[in-house]
Design a protein around this motif. Sequence first.
Motif, PDB file in Angstrom:
ATOM      1  N   GLY A 115      35.792  30.520  44.084  1.00  0.00           N
ATOM      2  CA  GLY A 115      36.597  32.453  44.366  1.00  0.00           C
ATOM      3  C   GLY A 115      36.804  32.682  43.060  1.00  0.00           C
ATOM      4  N   MET A 116      36.802  31.892  41.762  1.00  0.00           N
ATOM      5  CA  MET A 116      37.488  32.238  40.570  1.00  0.00           C
ATOM      6  C   MET A 116      36.429  33.512  39.925  1.00  0.00           C
ATOM      7  N   ARG A 117      37.595  34.318  39.495  1.00  0.00           N
ATOM      8  CA  ARG A 117      36.506  35.371  38.637  1.00  0.00           C
ATOM      9  C   ARG A 117      37.268  35.162  36.741  1.00  0.00           C
ATOM     10  N   GLU A 118      36.116  35.297  36.270  1.00  0.00           N
ATOM     11  CA  GLU A 118      36.079  35.914  34.902  1.00  0.00           C
ATOM     12  C   GLU A 118      36.710  36.705  34.549  1.00  0.00           C
ATOM     13  N   ARG A 119      38.254  36.737  33.679  1.00  0.00           N
ATOM     14  CA  ARG A 119      39.017  37.181  33.165  1.00  0.00           C
ATOM     15  C   ARG A 119      38.350  37.612  32.064  1.00  0.00           C
ATOM     16  N   GLY A 120      38.345  36.653  31.118  1.00  0.00           N
ATOM     17  CA  GLY A 120      37.667  37.393  29.715  1.00  0.00           C
ATOM     18  C   GLY A 120      37.682  36.430  28.547  1.00  0.00           C
ATOM     19  N   PRO A 121      37.951  36.558  27.600  1.00  0.00           N
ATOM     20  CA  PRO A 121      37.654  35.719  26.570  1.00  0.00           C
ATOM     21  C   PRO A 121      38.731  34.941  26.159  1.00  0.00           C
ATOM     22  N   ILE A 122      38.890  34.368  25.677  1.00  0.00           N
ATOM     23  CA  ILE A 122      40.142  33.154  25.484  1.00  0.00           C
ATOM     24  C   ILE A 122      40.092  32.261  24.341  1.00  0.00           C
ATOM     25  N   PHE A 123      41.105  32.072  23.301  1.00  0.00           N
ATOM     26  CA  PHE A 123      40.708  31.391  22.301  1.00  0.00           C
ATOM     27  C   PHE A 123      42.162  30.513  21.517  1.00  0.00           C
ATOM     28  N   ILE A 124      41.186  29.266  22.763  1.00  0.00           N
ATOM     29  CA  ILE A 124      42.172  28.009  22.379  1.00  0.00           C
ATOM     30  C   ILE A 124      42.138  27.580  21.070  1.00  0.00           C
ATOM     31  N   GLU A 125      43.546  26.979  20.235  1.00  0.00           N
ATOM     32  CA  GLU A 125      43.308  26.453  19.093  1.00  0.00           C
ATOM     33  C   GLU A 125      41.970  27.118  17.445  1.00  0.00           C
ATOM     34  N   GLY A 126      41.763  28.506  18.065  1.00  0.00           N
ATOM     35  CA  GLY A 126      40.594  29.288  16.908  1.00  0.00           C
ATOM     36  C   GLY A 126      39.057  28.892  17.930  1.00  0.00           C
ATOM     37  N   VAL A 127      39.203  27.792  19.213  1.00  0.00           N
ATOM     38  CA  VAL A 127      37.772  28.172  19.469  1.00  0.00           C
ATOM     39  C   VAL A 127      37.620  29.016  20.934  1.00  0.00           C
ATOM     40  N   GLU A 128      36.803  29.574  20.925  1.00  0.00           N
ATOM     41  CA  GLU A 128      36.857  30.674  21.946  1.00  0.00           C
ATOM     42  C   GLU A 128      36.187  29.575  23.401  1.00  0.00           C
ATOM     43  N   GLY A 129      36.687  30.367  24.256  1.00  0.00           N
ATOM     44  CA  GLY A 129      35.977  29.772  25.319  1.00  0.00           C
ATOM     45  C   GLY A 129      36.377  31.409  26.977  1.00  0.00           C
ATOM     46  N   VAL A 130      35.731  30.627  28.286  1.00  0.00           N
ATOM     47  CA  VAL A 130      36.017  31.959  28.614  1.00  0.00           C
ATOM     48  C   VAL A 130      37.180  31.621  29.784  1.00  0.00           C
ATOM     49  N   GLU A 131      38.164  32.527  29.960  1.00  0.00           N
ATOM     50  CA  GLU A 131      38.613  32.384  30.922  1.00  0.00           C
ATOM     51  C   GLU A 131      38.678  33.208  32.639  1.00  0.00           C
ATOM     52  N   PHE A 132      39.065  31.973  33.495  1.00  0.00           N
ATOM     53  CA  PHE A 132      38.880  32.529  34.767  1.00  0.00           C
ATOM     54  C   PHE A 132      40.572  32.352  35.431  1.00  0.00           C
ATOM     55  N   ALA A 133      40.822  33.992  36.257  1.00  0.00           N
ATOM     56  CA  ALA A 133      41.556  33.283  37.255  1.00  0.00           C
ATOM     57  C   ALA A 133      41.583  33.222  38.907  1.00  0.00           C
ATOM     58  N   MET A 134      42.344  33.305  39.641  1.00  0.00           N
ATOM     59  CA  MET A 134      42.681  33.092  41.546  1.00  0.00           C
ATOM     60  C   MET A 134      43.873  33.596  41.230  1.00  0.00           C
ATOM     61  N   THR A 135      44.089  34.134  42.883  1.00  0.00           N
ATOM     62  CA  THR A 135      44.909  34.305  42.996  1.00  0.00           C
ATOM     63  C   THR A 135      44.278  33.848  44.188  1.00  0.00           C
ATOM     64  N   ALA A 136      45.293  34.060  45.972  1.00  0.00           N
ATOM     65  CA  ALA A 136      45.675  33.120  47.049  1.00  0.00           C
ATOM     66  C   ALA A 136      44.385  34.456  47.597  1.00  0.00           C
ATOM     67  N   ALA A 137      44.233  35.961  47.862  1.00  0.00           N
ATOM     68  CA  ALA A 137      43.122  36.075  48.393  1.00  0.00           C
ATOM     69  C   ALA A 137      41.608  36.131  47.868  1.00  0.00           C
ATOM     70  N   MET A 138      41.498  35.811  46.466  1.00  0.00           N
ATOM     71  CA  MET A 138      40.369  35.363  46.024  1.00  0.00           C
ATOM     72  C   MET A 138      40.158  34.454  46.652  1.00  0.00           C
ATOM     73  N   ARG A 139      40.666  33.404  46.415  1.00  0.00           N
ATOM     74  CA  ARG A 139      40.495  31.792  47.205  1.00  0.00           C
ATOM     75  C   ARG A 139      40.184  32.096  49.398  1.00  0.00           C
ATOM     76  N   GLN A 140      41.491  32.769  49.837  1.00  0.00           N
ATOM     77  CA  GLN A 140      40.968  33.267  51.088  1.00  0.00           C
ATOM     78  C   GLN A 140      39.950  33.963  51.380  1.00  0.00           C
ATOM     79  N   ALA A 141      38.883  34.506  50.460  1.00  0.00           N
ATOM     80  CA  ALA A 141      37.620  35.697  50.711  1.00  0.00           C
ATOM     81  C   ALA A 141      36.405  34.305  50.605  1.00  0.00           C
ATOM     82  N   VAL A 142      36.457  33.065  50.000  1.00  0.00           N
ATOM     83  CA  VAL A 142      35.179  32.254  50.084  1.00  0.00           C
ATOM     84  C   VAL A 142      35.998  31.062  51.167  1.00  0.00           C
ATOM     85  N   THR A 143      36.689  30.722  51.672  1.00  0.00           N
ATOM     86  CA  THR A 143      36.939  29.926  52.087  1.00  0.00           C
ATOM     87  C   THR A 143      36.636  30.351  53.929  1.00  0.00           C
TER      88      THR A 143
END
Length: 175
Positions: free
Chosen positions: A147-175
């Motif tokens: 149930g996590m949703r992509e939030r956008g790119p993130i840079f960690i120690e100069g390396v690009e990654g993909v960031e996700f986020a989750m709220t309780a409502a997002m989790r409840q939507a898939v359970t």
Amino acid sequence: MSGEVIFETPRLVARMWEDGDADLIHDLHSTIETTRYMSGGAPWSREKCEERLRTYLAEQARDGTTKYKIVSRQDGHFIGRAGISIYHTGEYEMGYAFYAREWGKGYATEIAASLADWFFARDLAPHFIAFTHPDNLTSQHVLKKIGMRERGPIFIEGVEGVEFAMTAAMRQAVT
């Protein structure tokens, strides 16, 4: 396998680390298979594993959450690590790593879903984040599946990654 039980899933047990567990962390992260998608992209040194163990113990004492030792419920063998800790941005961050021999068994989805439920049941914060290497499509699939949703790119120690986020409502939507 010893260590305080934090929570259990149908097949796994999340336990607290103990002094001497740096050997487990080192064995887990001593191959490129388990580290290629992590910052640094190389096997972890013994010193790094000892520092991570100290960090895990300190986080648990301070915050009540960290990355935990994950073992089989059936026979207690060490499978990997997973948990939620406070990232340097102040947000809670979920992460997990399993031995390559344990991949494809659904453990990542099982532990990630249980971590999300455990986190929100404890009311630690209104949301948490996770991030993956852009090429780690399997992990991205796991995060979306729980149930996590992509939030956008993130840079960690100069390396690009993909960031996700989750709220309780997002989790409840898939359970």
